[in-house]
Design a protein around this motif. Structure first.
Motif, mmCIF file in Angstrom:
data_model
loop_
_atom_site.group_PDB
_atom_site.id
_atom_site.type_symbol
_atom_site.label_atom_id
_atom_site.label_comp_id
_atom_site.label_asym_id
_atom_site.label_seq_id
_atom_site.Cartn_x
_atom_site.Cartn_y
_atom_site.Cartn_z
ATOM 1 N N ILE A 50 0.856 -1.182 0.000
ATOM 2 C CA ILE A 50 0.000 0.000 0.000
ATOM 3 C C ILE A 50 0.899 1.241 0.000
ATOM 4 C CG2 ILE A 50 -1.714 1.327 1.275
ATOM 5 C CD1 ILE A 50 -2.703 -1.307 2.416
ATOM 6 N N PRO A 51 0.736 2.142 -0.980
ATOM 7 C CA PRO A 51 1.589 3.342 -1.008
ATOM 8 C C PRO A 51 1.362 4.197 0.231
ATOM 9 C CG PRO A 51 -0.225 3.535 -2.574
ATOM 10 C CD PRO A 51 -0.244 2.129 -2.069
ATOM 11 N N THR A 52 2.443 4.724 0.777
ATOM 12 C CA THR A 52 2.335 5.514 2.010
ATOM 13 C C THR A 52 2.494 7.005 1.761
ATOM 14 O OG1 THR A 52 4.702 5.209 2.418
ATOM 15 C CG2 THR A 52 3.190 3.626 3.447
ATOM 16 N N ARG A 53 2.979 7.375 0.578
ATOM 17 C CA ARG A 53 3.278 8.793 0.340
ATOM 18 C C ARG A 53 2.170 9.521 -0.400
ATOM 19 N NH1 ARG A 53 9.668 8.257 -1.460
ATOM 20 N NH2 ARG A 53 10.378 7.274 0.472
ATOM 21 N N THR A 54 1.156 8.794 -0.842
ATOM 22 C CA THR A 54 0.059 9.438 -1.558
ATOM 23 C C THR A 54 -1.163 9.532 -0.659
ATOM 24 O OG1 THR A 54 -0.837 7.357 -2.431
ATOM 25 C CG2 THR A 54 0.895 8.431 -3.726
ATOM 26 N N ASP A 55 -2.003 10.502 -0.946
ATOM 27 C CA ASP A 55 -3.224 10.683 -0.152
ATOM 28 C C ASP A 55 -4.138 9.467 -0.274
ATOM 29 O OD1 ASP A 55 -5.056 12.352 1.463
ATOM 30 O OD2 ASP A 55 -6.298 12.295 -0.347
ATOM 31 N N LEU A 56 -4.223 8.901 -1.485
ATOM 32 C CA LEU A 56 -5.065 7.726 -1.693
ATOM 33 C C LEU A 56 -4.554 6.544 -0.876
ATOM 34 C CD1 LEU A 56 -7.386 6.287 -3.148
ATOM 35 C CD2 LEU A 56 -5.807 5.791 -5.028
ATOM 36 N N GLY A 57 -3.241 6.361 -0.877
ATOM 37 C CA GLY A 57 -2.656 5.259 -0.100
ATOM 38 C C GLY A 57 -2.935 5.407 1.383
ATOM 39 N N LYS A 75 -7.422 3.272 6.003
ATOM 40 C CA LYS A 75 -8.590 3.354 6.880
ATOM 41 C C LYS A 75 -9.393 2.053 6.902
ATOM 42 C CE LYS A 75 -9.694 8.315 6.840
ATOM 43 N NZ LYS A 75 -10.735 9.306 6.484
ATOM 44 N N VAL A 76 -9.265 1.235 5.847
ATOM 45 C CA VAL A 76 -10.078 0.013 5.790
ATOM 46 C C VAL A 76 -9.581 -1.056 6.764
ATOM 47 C CG1 VAL A 76 -10.620 0.454 3.371
ATOM 48 C CG2 VAL A 76 -8.808 -1.168 3.929
ATOM 49 N N PHE A 77 -8.355 -0.906 7.298
ATOM 50 C CA PHE A 77 -7.827 -1.880 8.255
ATOM 51 C C PHE A 77 -8.237 -1.456 9.661
ATOM 52 C CE2 PHE A 77 -5.144 -2.076 4.530
ATOM 53 C CZ PHE A 77 -5.028 -3.434 4.308
ATOM 54 N N LYS A 78 -9.162 -2.227 10.241
ATOM 55 C CA LYS A 78 -9.742 -1.849 11.537
ATOM 56 C C LYS A 78 -9.662 -3.011 12.521
ATOM 57 C CE LYS A 78 -13.110 1.384 9.560
ATOM 58 N NZ LYS A 78 -14.536 1.743 9.459
ATOM 59 N N PRO A 79 -9.664 -2.698 13.828
ATOM 60 C CA PRO A 79 -9.694 -3.762 14.842
ATOM 61 C C PRO A 79 -11.104 -4.301 15.015
ATOM 62 C CG PRO A 79 -9.751 -1.636 15.913
ATOM 63 C CD PRO A 79 -9.642 -1.360 14.434
ATOM 64 N N GLU A 80 -11.227 -5.300 15.857
ATOM 65 C CA GLU A 80 -12.564 -5.799 16.201
ATOM 66 C C GLU A 80 -13.366 -4.695 16.883
ATOM 67 O OE1 GLU A 80 -12.860 -9.449 18.309
ATOM 68 O OE2 GLU A 80 -11.328 -10.474 17.110
ATOM 69 N N ALA A 81 -14.665 -4.794 16.792
ATOM 70 C CA ALA A 81 -15.545 -3.771 17.373
ATOM 71 C C ALA A 81 -15.212 -3.545 18.844
ATOM 72 C CB ALA A 81 -17.003 -4.196 17.222
ATOM 73 N N GLY A 82 -15.040 -2.291 19.224
ATOM 74 C CA GLY A 82 -14.750 -1.944 20.613
ATOM 75 C C GLY A 82 -13.270 -1.937 20.949
ATOM 76 N N ASN A 130 2.106 4.021 18.191
ATOM 77 C CA ASN A 130 0.961 4.901 17.945
ATOM 78 C C ASN A 130 -0.328 4.104 18.040
ATOM 79 O OD1 ASN A 130 2.205 7.589 17.090
ATOM 80 N ND2 ASN A 130 3.279 6.155 15.759
ATOM 81 N N ILE A 131 -1.419 4.812 18.363
ATOM 82 C CA ILE A 131 -2.718 4.177 18.595
ATOM 83 C C ILE A 131 -3.776 4.856 17.726
ATOM 84 C CG2 ILE A 131 -4.518 3.788 20.337
ATOM 85 C CD1 ILE A 131 -2.249 3.785 22.441
ATOM 86 N N GLY A 132 -4.723 4.064 17.218
ATOM 87 C CA GLY A 132 -5.792 4.653 16.423
ATOM 88 C C GLY A 132 -6.934 3.681 16.198
ATOM 89 N N SER A 133 -8.032 4.192 15.676
ATOM 90 C CA SER A 133 -9.194 3.336 15.424
ATOM 91 C C SER A 133 -9.074 2.608 14.085
ATOM 92 C CB SER A 133 -10.481 4.178 15.440
ATOM 93 O OG SER A 133 -10.434 5.178 14.440
ATOM 94 N N ASN A 134 -8.062 2.991 13.278
ATOM 95 C CA ASN A 134 -7.751 2.261 12.057
ATOM 96 C C ASN A 134 -6.258 2.437 11.772
ATOM 97 O OD1 ASN A 134 -7.344 4.734 10.385
ATOM 98 N ND2 ASN A 134 -9.565 4.974 10.713
ATOM 99 N N LEU A 135 -5.779 1.781 10.716
ATOM 100 C CA LEU A 135 -4.327 1.780 10.481
ATOM 101 C C LEU A 135 -3.806 3.154 10.062
ATOM 102 C CD1 LEU A 135 -1.957 -0.137 10.665
ATOM 103 C CD2 LEU A 135 -2.302 -0.751 8.257
ATOM 104 N N MET A 136 -4.645 3.960 9.425
ATOM 105 C CA MET A 136 -4.198 5.300 9.061
ATOM 106 C C MET A 136 -3.967 6.151 10.307
ATOM 107 S SD MET A 136 -5.882 8.241 6.641
ATOM 108 C CE MET A 136 -6.595 9.214 7.969
ATOM 109 N N GLU A 137 -4.904 6.071 11.253
ATOM 110 C CA GLU A 137 -4.777 6.856 12.478
ATOM 111 C C GLU A 137 -3.612 6.378 13.331
ATOM 112 O OE1 GLU A 137 -8.314 7.009 14.806
ATOM 113 O OE2 GLU A 137 -9.518 7.946 13.245
ATOM 114 N N ALA A 138 -3.281 5.105 13.230
ATOM 115 C CA ALA A 138 -2.226 4.536 14.076
ATOM 116 C C ALA A 138 -0.835 4.692 13.469
ATOM 117 C CB ALA A 138 -2.520 3.051 14.345
ATOM 118 N N LYS A 139 -0.725 5.406 12.371
ATOM 119 C CA LYS A 139 0.573 5.613 11.731
ATOM 120 C C LYS A 139 1.132 6.996 12.058
ATOM 121 C CE LYS A 139 2.899 3.823 9.275
ATOM 122 N NZ LYS A 139 4.164 3.199 9.682
#
Length: 252
Positions: free
Chosen positions: A3-10, A15-22, A243-252
Motif C-alpha cells: 500500500i503506497p504511504t506517500r500518496t493521499d489515496l494510499g 482506513k479500511v484496516f480496523k480492529p474488532e468492534a470496541g 501509535n494508537i488509532g481506530s484504524n491503520l491510518m490513524e495509528a501511523k
C-alpha cells in the motif's frame, strides 16, 4: 505491504484496516532499524555516536556530507541525505541515486563518495563484506542465518554487481528481519503468559500491528516497548515508535 504511504489515496486506503468492534489498533514501528544495524556492523564511530545521542541521523548526515551547520539543514538536504543513507544499504549506484534525486550521475557519485569519506567505518565494512563474500560464496546475518550468493561467481559483470549488492544488503536487511521475528515471538509469549485478550495481527516490514482490548492498552504497549527495544544487544540502542488509532491510518 504494497500500500503506497506517500500518496493521499494510499493513506486513505489504510482506513479500511480496523480492529474488532470496541478495540483499538496499536502500531509499533522500529525507528531506522536497518541504519542502526549498519552502525552496529560497521562500528562507524560517527554514526554510532549519533544514534547513542538520539540525534536525527538524516539531519546529522546532511550536515556532515554537505558541510552545513545542523540548524541550517533544509528539508531538501535532509531528504537527499536520507536517500544516500538508505541507498548505501541497498548498494545503490551513482546512476540509481541520480534517478531517485533527479540530479546528474556525477553529482550523485559525489554525494556517495563524500558520504563514504565521512563515514570511513562504513566504507571499510562494505569492502570487507564483499571481499569475504567473494571468498566464501555466502553471507550471514548477525544471528548466523546464511545466504549463498552464486551471482558473485557469474561471468557476466552486471550479474556479479548484483551479487555484490546482495552481499552488502543481506546482512543488514536480514538481521533487521531476524530482530523483528525474535520480537514477535517474545511479545506473543509475554502476552500469552498474561492471558491477554489482545492479539498481534500483522507485521509490515519493521512494524507490528496489534488488535488491542481497551483496558489492556497500557500493559500491551509496555510489553511491546520492553521487548522490541531489548530483544537483542547492539552497540546502538533500538528505538520503537508506538501509535494508537481506530484504524491503520490513524495509528501511523
Amino acid at each position: 505491504q504494497n500500500i503506497p504511504t506517500r500518496t493521499d489515496l494510499g493513506k486513505r486506503l489504510r482506513k479500511v484496516f480496523k480492529p474488532e468492534a470496541g478495540n483499538i489498533l496499536v502500531d509499533a514501528d522500529y525507528s531506522q532499524v536497518e541504519l542502526r544495524v549498519l552502525a552496529h556492523m560497521s562500528k562507524d564511530e560517527i554514526m554510532c555516536n549519533a544514534f547513542k545521542d538520539d540525534q536525527d541521523i538524516h539531519t546529522i548526515c546532511a550536515s556532515q556530507i554537505f558541510d552545513v551547520p545542523v540548524d541550517k539543514v533544509s528539508k531538501q538536504l535532509r531528504s537527499r541525505a536520507k536517500a544516500v543513507n538508505f541507498g548505501i544499504i541497498y548498494g545503490i549506484s551513482g546512476f540509481g541515486l541520480s534517478e531517485n534525486l533527479n540530479i546528474t550521475p556525477k553529482e550523485a557519485k559525489s554525494f556517495i563518495d563524500t558520504y563514504l569519506n565521512t563515514y570511513p567505518g562504513i566504507q571499510e565494512y562494505m569492502d570487507n563484506t564483499i571481499k569475504r563474500a567473494n571468498e566464501q560464496g555466502f553471507v550471514k546475518t548477525l544471528f548466523n542465518r546464511k545466504r549463498v550468493i552464486p551471482e558473485l561467481q557469474n561471468k557476466n559483470y552486471m550479474i556479479r554487481q548484483s551479487g555484490e549488492r546482495m552481499a552488502l544488503n543481506t546482512p543488514i536487511q536480514g538481521t533487521s528481519a531476524d530482530i523483528i521475528k525474535k520480537a514477535m515471538v517474545q511479545v506473543y509469549e509475554r502476552m500469552n503468559c498474561l492471558n491477554l485478550k489482545s492479539k498481534m495481527i500483522l507485521q509490515i516490514h519493521d512494524e507490528l500491528v496489534f488488535d488491542v482490548v481497551l483496558d489492556e492498552v497500557d500493559i500491551v504497549c509496555d510489553i511491546i516497548r520492553d521487548v522490541m527495544e531489548n530483544v537483542c544487544s547492539l552497540s546502538v540502542p533500538l528505538k520503537v515508535d508506538i501509535n494508537i488509532g481506530s484504524n491503520l491510518m490513524e495509528a501511523k
